[in-house]
Design a protein around this motif. Structure first.
Motif, PDB file in Angstrom:
ATOM      1  N   ILE A   9      -5.635   2.029  14.087  1.00 11.68           N
ATOM      2  CA  ILE A   9      -4.278   1.526  14.269  1.00 11.68           C
ATOM      3  C   ILE A   9      -3.883   1.578  15.744  1.00 11.68           C
ATOM      4  O   ILE A   9      -4.087   2.574  16.432  1.00 11.68           O
ATOM      5  CB  ILE A   9      -3.265   2.369  13.447  1.00 11.68           C
ATOM      6  CG1 ILE A   9      -3.511   2.158  11.948  1.00 11.68           C
ATOM      7  CG2 ILE A   9      -1.837   2.020  13.789  1.00 11.68           C
ATOM      8  CD1 ILE A   9      -3.244   0.752  11.484  1.00 11.68           C
ATOM      9  N   THR A  10      -3.292   0.495  16.226  1.00 18.18           N
ATOM     10  CA  THR A  10      -2.765   0.412  17.594  1.00 18.18           C
ATOM     11  C   THR A  10      -1.320  -0.063  17.543  1.00 18.18           C
ATOM     12  O   THR A  10      -0.976  -0.951  16.759  1.00 18.18           O
ATOM     13  CB  THR A  10      -3.604  -0.565  18.444  1.00 18.18           C
ATOM     14  OG1 THR A  10      -4.934  -0.059  18.543  1.00 18.18           O
ATOM     15  CG2 THR A  10      -3.023  -0.737  19.834  1.00 18.18           C
ATOM     16  N   ILE A  48       4.830   2.501  10.018  1.00 20.04           N
ATOM     17  CA  ILE A  48       3.679   1.611   9.786  1.00 20.04           C
ATOM     18  C   ILE A  48       2.995   1.971   8.470  1.00 20.04           C
ATOM     19  O   ILE A  48       2.664   1.095   7.661  1.00 20.04           O
ATOM     20  CB  ILE A  48       2.687   1.698  10.975  1.00 20.04           C
ATOM     21  CG1 ILE A  48       3.295   1.052  12.210  1.00 20.04           C
ATOM     22  CG2 ILE A  48       1.361   1.033  10.619  1.00 20.04           C
ATOM     23  CD1 ILE A  48       2.532   1.316  13.498  1.00 20.04           C
ATOM     24  N   ILE A  49       2.795   3.266   8.240  1.00 18.41           N
ATOM     25  CA  ILE A  49       2.148   3.720   7.004  1.00 18.41           C
ATOM     26  C   ILE A  49       2.932   3.267   5.775  1.00 18.41           C
ATOM     27  O   ILE A  49       2.358   2.876   4.754  1.00 18.41           O
ATOM     28  CB  ILE A  49       1.990   5.253   7.016  1.00 18.41           C
ATOM     29  CG1 ILE A  49       0.916   5.675   8.022  1.00 18.41           C
ATOM     30  CG2 ILE A  49       1.632   5.786   5.632  1.00 18.41           C
ATOM     31  CD1 ILE A  49       0.819   7.175   8.222  1.00 18.41           C
ATOM     32  N   ALA A  55       1.608  -2.781  12.523  1.00 14.87           N
ATOM     33  CA  ALA A  55       0.781  -2.361  13.656  1.00 14.87           C
ATOM     34  C   ALA A  55       0.328  -3.598  14.419  1.00 14.87           C
ATOM     35  O   ALA A  55       0.278  -4.703  13.876  1.00 14.87           O
ATOM     36  CB  ALA A  55      -0.412  -1.570  13.155  1.00 14.87           C
ATOM     37  N   ASP A  56       0.006  -3.408  15.701  1.00 10.94           N
ATOM     38  CA  ASP A  56      -0.539  -4.525  16.488  1.00 10.94           C
ATOM     39  C   ASP A  56      -1.936  -4.879  15.999  1.00 10.94           C
ATOM     40  O   ASP A  56      -2.338  -6.040  16.021  1.00 10.94           O
ATOM     41  CB  ASP A  56      -0.594  -4.145  17.975  1.00 10.94           C
ATOM     42  CG  ASP A  56       0.790  -3.829  18.533  1.00 10.94           C
ATOM     43  OD1 ASP A  56       1.775  -4.316  17.949  1.00 10.94           O
ATOM     44  OD2 ASP A  56       0.884  -3.085  19.525  1.00 10.94           O
ATOM     45  N   SER A  57      -2.678  -3.860  15.580  1.00 10.69           N
ATOM     46  CA  SER A  57      -4.010  -4.080  15.011  1.00 10.69           C
ATOM     47  C   SER A  57      -4.361  -2.882  14.146  1.00 10.69           C
ATOM     48  O   SER A  57      -3.714  -1.837  14.208  1.00 10.69           O
ATOM     49  CB  SER A  57      -5.052  -4.250  16.127  1.00 10.69           C
ATOM     50  OG  SER A  57      -5.124  -3.071  16.907  1.00 10.69           O
ATOM     51  N   GLY A  58      -5.387  -3.029  13.339  1.00  8.78           N
ATOM     52  CA  GLY A  58      -5.791  -1.940  12.450  1.00  8.78           C
ATOM     53  C   GLY A  58      -5.399  -2.204  11.004  1.00  8.78           C
ATOM     54  O   GLY A  58      -4.806  -3.234  10.673  1.00  8.78           O
ATOM     55  N   LEU A  59      -5.728  -1.249  10.158  1.00  8.68           N
ATOM     56  CA  LEU A  59      -5.564  -1.450   8.716  1.00  8.68           C
ATOM     57  C   LEU A  59      -5.082  -0.172   8.042  1.00  8.68           C
ATOM     58  O   LEU A  59      -5.548   0.925   8.347  1.00  8.68           O
ATOM     59  CB  LEU A  59      -6.920  -1.867   8.130  1.00  8.68           C
ATOM     60  CG  LEU A  59      -6.964  -2.276   6.656  1.00  8.68           C
ATOM     61  CD1 LEU A  59      -6.175  -3.570   6.438  1.00  8.68           C
ATOM     62  CD2 LEU A  59      -8.415  -2.454   6.206  1.00  8.68           C
TER      63      LEU A  59
END
Length: 619
Positions: A9-10, A48-49, A55-59
């Motif tokens: 995550i970012t 985010i969670i 998030a800008d990126s990630g999963l």
């Protein structure tokens, strides 16, 4: 069983990167605390969670069918519902089971539907739902079930949101500062609740005793790196210190290697072989590591505080009531130089009112409050700071002062103070509106300290501050030479900085306890139920009458000696019992004999000192 996974995550806002490519997982029955400085994205990560931010990126992946709940800092409740209606308006599966059962009762001919509804009531223990939610509301001081949400205070709304979540019993509970707006009694109840309930937790909290007693894993975000510690808060502290020492050793080693490689680089001809090219690449890796610096923020100040005269602060027969509610009843106290007093008590017992009386914001109904001519108050209130639009961080603090004078003609400037409280030089020139809630509280604290008061009053200073900032604040306060008066529900903080307590019991009763919060809890828990009330009434008189015989530090020492002597006696008996077994080798007998003699010597010294203090009381 994995409940939730965070993968690479970012998140950033413009040029400001909060975190980058961080990953971790939350498994069933884990109770995980997430630790990071204010402004590094703790709340953003929780949002985010829980799907409130992207998030800008990630999963983020969660287990199918998992029931997840989130207690945020700003809960949105329907203002027109009552406390009880809010519980029934929540997304609670038990409520559906109860509703199905009630519908089945209206159609008794359909025996199959009724039987299924009845069995579900049995399986989920739904018969006791009303008792369960009323018990939780009572523990969180929300006894008036008919009160409208719009008429609740901010703290009551936070507690109602917490109650609703606890009643729903989610599989995974995510909490953002759950102990804010709870008094000490509620915090201790919540600790016990989480310890006994099979709830998986992921939380942000600054309450270190809460972390110690509830959490079994700590995840820390520091300088963009994620560190995981599988243990309690004390385990985390030990392992973090070991990690820091290992990093420092590694950096020192890299520095030495860097010097050698630098010398080699200077001697190399311009034409490079493949082998030397590889070594050159390694050189730049070593160089990066050798230049690492840890940002430590230890405060060791010799503050040149304004002179404090012999008269500091006196309260004579001070009384204060609001309608029928008595908060102070003929309260008497004369403050001495260097006193460090903590104030504890349930919400609504008059703690903040007491501070406002002292600082002249409120007038007493009766009695006198005399403030010495040399006293300069620094008052940190719960209301916080109201900066002007477009102001920068450094400009806000400079409105209150340019520096704090230190001994030997030295000073600490406004910029240096901000840096000590974790605002680096770049952050000092950011606009205030960019700060997080915790950073705003930190800035407000700096505006109070820069004024160089000699009597510091802090009303819930630990709310919304991260653990790193709390450590800095504690260090500063331990160096502070003036008088200190603190209202806080942070037990670790109180234990570290205060010498004795004002215990607000309610109905105008204020007791003076000679010790910190842990001492107080030991005393309260050890008192027999039938004698507790009598002893509480006697405590105030005894301590006021004998205040000229034992100083507060001596009273604290007297209580500590009693516990130490008892502990040493138990250790002595344990070693003597080992000798009786006949199972010790000759070497073990020798070792235990030396240990026993050491315990006996220490016990005799402490007993002699105890008699010395006891004789003062009896004079």
């Amino acid at each position: 069983m994995n409940y939730l996974s965070v993968e690479n995550i970012t998140k950033s806002y413009g040029e400001r990167v909060l975190f980058e490519d961080i990953s971790f997982g939350i498994n069933k029955d884990q109770k995980v605390a997430f630790i990071a400085k204010n402004g590094t994205g703790k709340t953003s990560l929780l949002n985010i969670i829980t799907g409130r931010e992207e998030a800008d990126s990630g999963l983020i992946t969660s287990r199918k069918g998992i029931h997840m709940a989130f207690l945020s800092q700003n809960e949105e409740l329907d203002p027109n519902l009552t406390v009880e209606e809010t519980i029934f308006a929540s997304d609670n599966p038990i409520l559906d089971i109860i509703a199905n059962y009630e519908r089945a009762l209206l159609n008794p001919a359909d025996t199959e539907t009724y039987q299924k509804a009845f069995e579900k009531m049995e399986v989920h223990n739904a018969w006791d739902f009303e008792t369960q939610y009323k018990q939780i509301l009572f523990k969180l001081k929300l006894e008036n079930l008919a009160q409208k949400v719009k008429n609740l205070s901010g703290g009551q709304k936070k507690r109602l949101a917490l109650a609703t979540i606890l009643i729903n019993k989610p599989d995974l509970l995510i909490l953002d500062e759950p102990t804010n707006h709870l008094d000490l009694e509620m915090i201790e109840w919540l600790e016990e609740y989480f310890k006994k309930e099979n709830i998986t937790l992921f939380m942000v909290t600054h309450d270190r005793y809460f972390l110690e007693r509830v959490c079994n894993e700590i995840v820390e975000l520091e300088n963009g790196q994620l560190y995981t510690y599988k243990g309690s808060y004390s385990y985390y502290l030990d392992k973090k210190e070991a990690r820091i020492q290992a990093e420092q050793a590694s950096v020192e080693k890299a520095k030495n290697l860097f010097k050698k490689e630098l010398d080699w680089m200077r001697r190399q001809p311009k034409a490079r072989t493949t082998k030397s090219k590889s070594r050159i690449d390694d050189f730049y890796v070593i160089k990066e590591k050798a230049h690492q610096r840890r940002k430590e923020h230890e405060v060791q100040l010799e503050i040149n505080m304004e002179r404090m005269g012999s008269k500091i602060l006196e309260l004579h027969n001070v009384s204060k009531s609001f309608k029928e509610k008595v908060l102070l009843d003929k309260f008497e106290y004369v403050f001495k130089k260097g006193e460090r007093i903590g104030i504890i008590g349930k919400n609504g017992t008059g703690k903040s009112t007491f501070l406002n009386l002292i600082t002249g914001r409120l007038k007493p109904d009766a009695g006198k409050i005399i403030v010495g001519d040399t006293i300069k108050f620094g008052y940190y209130t719960q209301s916080g700071i109201n900066p002007k639009e477009g102001q920068k961080v450094i400009d806000v603090i400079k409105e209150f002062g340019e520096y704090i004078p230190l001994k030997k003609g030295r000073i600490i400037s406004a910029a240096q103070l901000l840096e000590r409280f974790l605002f680096d030089r770049k952050r000092q020139y950011d606009f205030v509106e960019k700060l997080s809630g915790g950073e705003l509280k930190r800035l407000y604290l700096c505006t109070v300290l820069i004024q160089n008061p000699n009597f510091l009053i802090l009303d819930e200073p630990t709310n919304d501050l991260d653990i790193v900032t709390l450590n800095v604040l504690e260090s500063f306060l331990l160096d502070f030479p003036g008088c200190l008066l603190v209202v806080s529900h942070d037990r670790y903080f109180m234990d570290k900085i205060v010498d004795h307590l004002f215990v607000f019991r309610g109905n105008g009763v204020i007791e003076d306890f000679p010790g910190n919060y842990t001492d107080f809890r030991v005393y309260e828990d050890s008192a027999e139920p039938e004698t507790k009330t009598t002893e509480k009434k006697e405590k105030k008189t005894w301590r006021q009458d004998d205040s000229d015989k034992l100083s507060y530090n001596e009273q604290k020492e007297y209580k500590r000696l009693e516990k130490d002597i008892q502990r040493l006696e138990e250790e002595k008996e344990a070693i003597e019992a080992l000798f009786v077994t006949g199972e010790l080798s000759q070497d073990e007998i020798q070792e235990k004999s030396l240990e026993l003699q050491k315990i006996i010597n220490e016990s005799e010294e402490k007993t002699e000192r105890w008699f010395e203090l006891a004789s003062k009381i009896e004079e």
